[in-house]
Design an enzyme around this catalytic site. Structure first.
Site, short mmCIF file in Angstrom:
data_model
loop_
_atom_site.label_atom_id
_atom_site.label_comp_id
_atom_site.label_asym_id
_atom_site.label_seq_id
_atom_site.Cartn_x
_atom_site.Cartn_y
_atom_site.Cartn_z
N CYS A 2 -4.35 2.82 -2.27
CA CYS A 2 -5.25 2.91 -1.45
C CYS A 2 -6.53 3.41 -1.94
O CYS A 2 -6.65 3.66 -3.17
CB CYS A 2 -5.04 3.99 -0.29
SG CYS A 2 -3.18 3.52 0.66
N VAL A 53 2.21 -0.34 1.67
CA VAL A 53 3.10 -0.80 0.79
C VAL A 53 4.35 -0.10 1.35
O VAL A 53 5.60 -0.80 1.13
CB VAL A 53 2.92 -0.29 -0.67
CG1 VAL A 53 4.06 -0.75 -1.66
CG2 VAL A 53 1.62 -1.10 -1.35
N GLU A 80 1.84 6.01 -5.20
CA GLU A 80 3.21 5.74 -4.87
C GLU A 80 4.01 6.99 -5.60
O GLU A 80 3.73 7.52 -6.72
CB GLU A 80 3.78 4.39 -5.33
CG GLU A 80 3.11 3.46 -4.94
CD GLU A 80 3.35 2.95 -3.53
OE1 GLU A 80 4.32 3.75 -2.79
OE2 GLU A 80 2.55 2.36 -2.91
N ASP A 103 6.01 7.87 1.92
CA ASP A 103 6.07 8.88 0.75
C ASP A 103 4.85 9.70 0.99
O ASP A 103 4.73 10.70 0.56
CB ASP A 103 5.89 8.23 -0.68
CG ASP A 103 4.78 7.25 -0.62
OD1 ASP A 103 3.99 6.70 0.31
OD2 ASP A 103 4.21 7.13 -1.83
N SER A 379 3.74 -4.26 -14.53
CA SER A 379 3.19 -4.52 -15.49
C SER A 379 3.67 -3.96 -16.84
O SER A 379 4.18 -2.65 -16.54
CB SER A 379 1.66 -4.14 -15.34
OG SER A 379 1.07 -4.35 -16.65
#
Length: 617
Positions: A2, A53, A80, A103, A379
Site C-alpha cells: 500500500c 492482498v 505484509e 494482518d 523475487s
C-alpha cells in the site's frame, strides 16, 4: 502492499485539512490502486491507498481499534506480516477480539498488547504509522531490512510522513530543495541510511521506530545485525539454511490474490521458484506461475562479456520445465525502452534521479506486464548480499580496497576495461569540485565501517569479509530494494523478497566466510542448501546480473535526446554540464560509453524539470 501518508500538528486543528491529506494520499495511488481512505483527528491526519492482498473485503484503511466505544488506536499500514496467523491466534488467546481477517488488524492488536515492543514479534516487510488518540502520540515503524520505504519531515510542531517523498512534497508548505550534500548522495551510489536527499526530509532507518510527541521526535533502533560465534558445522549450516528457506517461502506464499515468481534462470530466482512450486504442490495448489524478461533480437545478437557470459532464457526455461511452472517470457522491444514516457514514469516512481537507466525502464515494463496477470511476485533479490554472490566478494583487489568494494569494481568496468565516460564525466568540473564525490564516498564508507559489529578472535580475512558483508546488508542492498519497490509499486505489484527474512540474514551473516565459499564458488551455501530442487545446468551456472539490451538503437536514441538537451538553453540540466565534454561525447562517443554517462545527464534534467527542484549548492 500500500501507500501511506500523514500529518501531525500539535499547534493546529487538522480536522479541517481533508483537502491537504487527500492531495498527499493521491500521490500514493500507484501503490494502492484498489481503495483510498483518510482519517482526521484534531491534531492528526492519516491517508492510505490500498493494494488489496489479504482479506480483500475487510482490510480497508486507515483502520481503528475501539474499546468501550472509544477509538484507542488508528493505523495506516503498508506491507505484509508473514506470521500474522500465529500472532492472531496468540492474541486471541490473550483476550483480543478481531472483526477482520487482515494482518493490519493484527498489527493494531499487537501494539495494544505489547506496546512498542510489538516489533519484536513481527516477521515481514512493513512501514506504518500508529496514532494513539489517548496520549496524542504517533509511532512510525519500518521493517528490519528496510524492504518497505518510509520518509518523514520534522516540522516545528509535529511531522509529515509518507511511503515516498512525493507524498511529503505534495504538502503546500514543503519545497523541493537539494543542497550539495543531497546532490552528492544522488551521484555517489552509496545510499546512506536515513538520508533522503531533499533538505529537511529524512528516511526512517531500517529496524527503527520514530515516536512523535508534543515534546519532539525520538528515533529508536529496535533491530540490527549482531555478531555471534557460529558453532554449527558445515552440514548443519547447510541444513539450517534450507530449513529457514522452506519456512520463509511457505510463509510468503500466503495471498488472497494471484501470485507468481520472478525467474531469470540464475541461482537465486531459481531457488525461490523451485521452493515456491514445492510449497504450492504441498498445499494442493499450483502450478507456480513464473515470468522472465527478454528483449527482441537478444538471442540472435547476444555477445558475451565479462559481466554476462550467458543468456538468461535457456536457464529460465530449464528451471521452469524442471519444476513444472506455468512460465511466460515478457519480451520487450527496444522502441518501448526508448519511449520517453516510460523513462519519465520510472523517474516519477523514484522521485529522484537514481537508478540503472535502461535497466530500470525494463524492470518497470516487466512489472507492468506481470501486473496484468498477478498481484504478488516472489523475487530472488538480496541473495547476493546475504550469501556473497557479487564478483567483488571474490576479487582480492576489491576486498583489499579501502572503500566500498563495489565502487572499486565499477570504476574498472568489471573486467579491467572501464568505460571512457564514467557516470559523472559530462558534469561541470566546478560542480564536481564543489560536491567532492570521492570525499563524500570516503566519509560514508568510514561511517559504515564504524557500524560493523565486531567479533573477537577472527582472522584478518574473516574480519574483512564480515565488514564487506555488513556493507552490503546495510548499504548496497538498500539501493536494490529501493529500486525494486518503486518499479513494482509504480504499477501496483507487490514484490516479496524471501532472502531478506531477518532470521536468514542474521544466521548467514555470522556464518564464517570459509563456509560461505566452501566449494570455491560464489553462494556456496545457497547452492548446497537447494541443490536437490535444481537442474544441473542451473545449479552450476555462473552468476549473471539483470539483463540489458544490446540493441545499438537504444544508445542512438539517447544520443538524440542529449543533442536536444544541449540545444535547449532553458534545460535545467544543461547548467550542470561540461558543455564541451558533452558536445564531444554526443558527436563521437561509442554507444556503450554514451549510455554509461548519458543516462545520468538525462535523469538529472528530467528530475529538475519534473520536481521543480531548487539546487542550493
Amino acid at each position: 502492499m500500500c501507500g501511506i501518508t500523514g500529518w501531525v500538528s500539535f499547534d493546529r486543528d487538522l480536522s479541517t485539512e481533508h483537502a491537504t491529506l487527500a492531495a498527499m494520499t493521491a500521490t500514493m495511488a500507484c501503490r494502492g490502486p484498489d481503495a483510498a481512505g483518510v482519517w482526521l483527528g484534531t491534531h492528526v491526519g492519516l491517508g492510505h491507498r490500498r493494494l488489496a492482498v489479504i482479506d480483500l473485503d475487510g482490510g480497508r484503511q486507515p483502520m481503528t481499534a475501539e474499546h468501550d466505544g472509544r477509538t484507542v488506536l488508528v493505523t495506516t499500514y503498508s506491507g505484509e506480516i508473514y506470521n500474522y496467523r500465529e500472532l492472531r491466534a496468540e492474541l486471541k488467546a490473550r483476550g483480543h477480539a478481531f472483526r477482520t481477517a487482515s494482518d493490519t488488524e493484527v498489527a493494531l492488536h499487537a501494539y495494544l498488547e505489547w506496546g512498542e515492543a510489538f516489533t519484536e514479534h513481527l516477521n515481514g516487510m512493513y512501514a506504518f504509522a500508529l496514532w494513539d488518540p489517548r496520549s496524542e502520540e504517533l509511532l512510525l515503524v519500518r521493517d528490519r531490512m528496510g524492504i518497505k520505504p518510509l520518509y518523514y519531515w520534522p516540522t516545528p510542531d509535529g511531522v509529515l510522513f509518507g511511503s515516498e517523498p512525493k507524498a511529503i512534497l505534495a504538502h503546500p508548505e514543503v519545497r523541493a530543495v537539494v543542497d550539495a550534500e543531497g546532490l552528492a548522495e544522488v551521484l555517489s551510489f552509496t545510499k546512506t541510511p536515513g538520508h533522503a536527499v531533499y533538505r529537511g526530509m529524512r528516511e526512517l532507518k531500517p529496524g527503527h521506530t520514530l515516536r512523535v510527541r508534543r515534546e519532539g521526535l525520538a528515533e529508536r533502533r529496535y533491530w540490527a545485525l549482531e555478531s555471534h560465534e557460529h558453532t554449527d558445522d558445515l552440514p548443519t549450516t547447510i541444513a539450517t539454511v534450507r530449513e529457514l528457506l522452506d519456512d520463509i517461502v511457505a510463509r510468503q506464499l500466503i495471498a488472497d490474490v494471484p501470485l507468481c515468481t520472478l525467474l531469470s534462470g540464475g541461482l537465486d530466482s531459481s531457488v525461490i521458484t523451485a521452493l515456491a512450486a514445492q510449497g504450492l504442490a504441498a498445499a494442493g495448489q499450483g502450478p507456480v506461475r513464473s515470468f522472465a524478461v527478454d528483449f527482441t533480437g537478444q538471442a540472435e545478437n547476444f555477445v558475451p562479456d565479462e559481466l554476462r557470459a550467458t543468456l538468461d532464457g535457456p536457464y529460465a526455461h530449464a528451471l521452469a520445465e524442471h519444476v513444472g511452472s506455468a512460465h511466460r517470457d515478457i519480451v520487450l522491444d527496444t522502441a518501448d525502452l526508448m519511449e520517453r514516457r516510460h523513462r519519465e514514469a520510472v523517474l516519477t516512481a523514484r522521485d529522484l534521479p537514481l537508478g540503472l537507466g535502461e535497466g530500470d525502464t525494463s524492470l518497470y515494463l516487466l512489472f507492468k506486464a506481470i501486473r496484468e496477470q498477478s498481484t504478488v511476485a516472489l523475487s530472488g533479490e538480496s541473495a547476493d548480499e546475504v550469501f556473497g554472490g557479487y564478483l567483488w566478494f571474490h576479487d582480492p583487489a576489491a576486498v583489499a580496497h579501502d572503500g566500498f568494494p563495489w565502487m572499486y569494481t565499477f570504476a574498472r568496468g568489471f573486467g579491467g576495461g572501464a568505460a571512457t565516460l564514467n557516470p559523472q564525466s559530462l558534469l561541470a568540473p566546478g560542480l564536481l569540485a564543489k560536491l567532492d564525490l570521492p570525499g563524500y564516498r570516503d566519509a560514508r564508507y568510514r561511517e559504515a565501517l564504524a557500524d560493523v559489529p565486531r567479533l573477537a578472535g577472527e582472522s584478518a580475512h574473516e574480519r574483512r569479509m564480515r565488514e564487506i558483508s555488513h556493507l552490503h546488508l546495510t548499504r548496497f542492498v538498500q539501493i536494490l530494494l529501493d529500486r525494486k519497490d518503486r518499479a513494482s509499486m509504480a504499477v501496483g505489484l507487490e514484490v516479496r523478497v524471501p532472502f531478506c527474512d531477518h532470521r536468514l540474514v542474521q544466521y548467514v551473516f555470522n556464518t564464517p566466510w570459509a563456509m560461505k565459499s566452501f566449494d570455491g564458488r560464489e553462494k556456496s551455501l545457497l547452492r548446497a542448501a537447494a541443490r536437490d530442487v535444481l537442474p544441473d545446468a542451473v545449479a552450476q551456472r555462473v552468476k549473471s546480473p539483470y539483463p540489458s539490451t544490446q540493441d545499438p538503437r537504444y544508445a542512438e536514441a539517447l544520443r538524440a535526446e542529449l543533442r536536444e538537451l544541449l540545444a535547449d538553453r532553458d534545460a535545467p540540466g544543461r547548467d550542470l554540464l561540461d558543455l564541451a565534454a558533452a558536445t564531444a561525447a554526443v558527436a563521437d562517443a561509442p554507444g556503450r560509453d554514451l549510455r554509461n554517462a548519458g543516462e545520468v545527464v538525462l535523469l538529472l534534467d528530467g528530475w529538475l524539470r519534473r520536481y521543480q527542484v531548487a539546487l542550493e549548492l
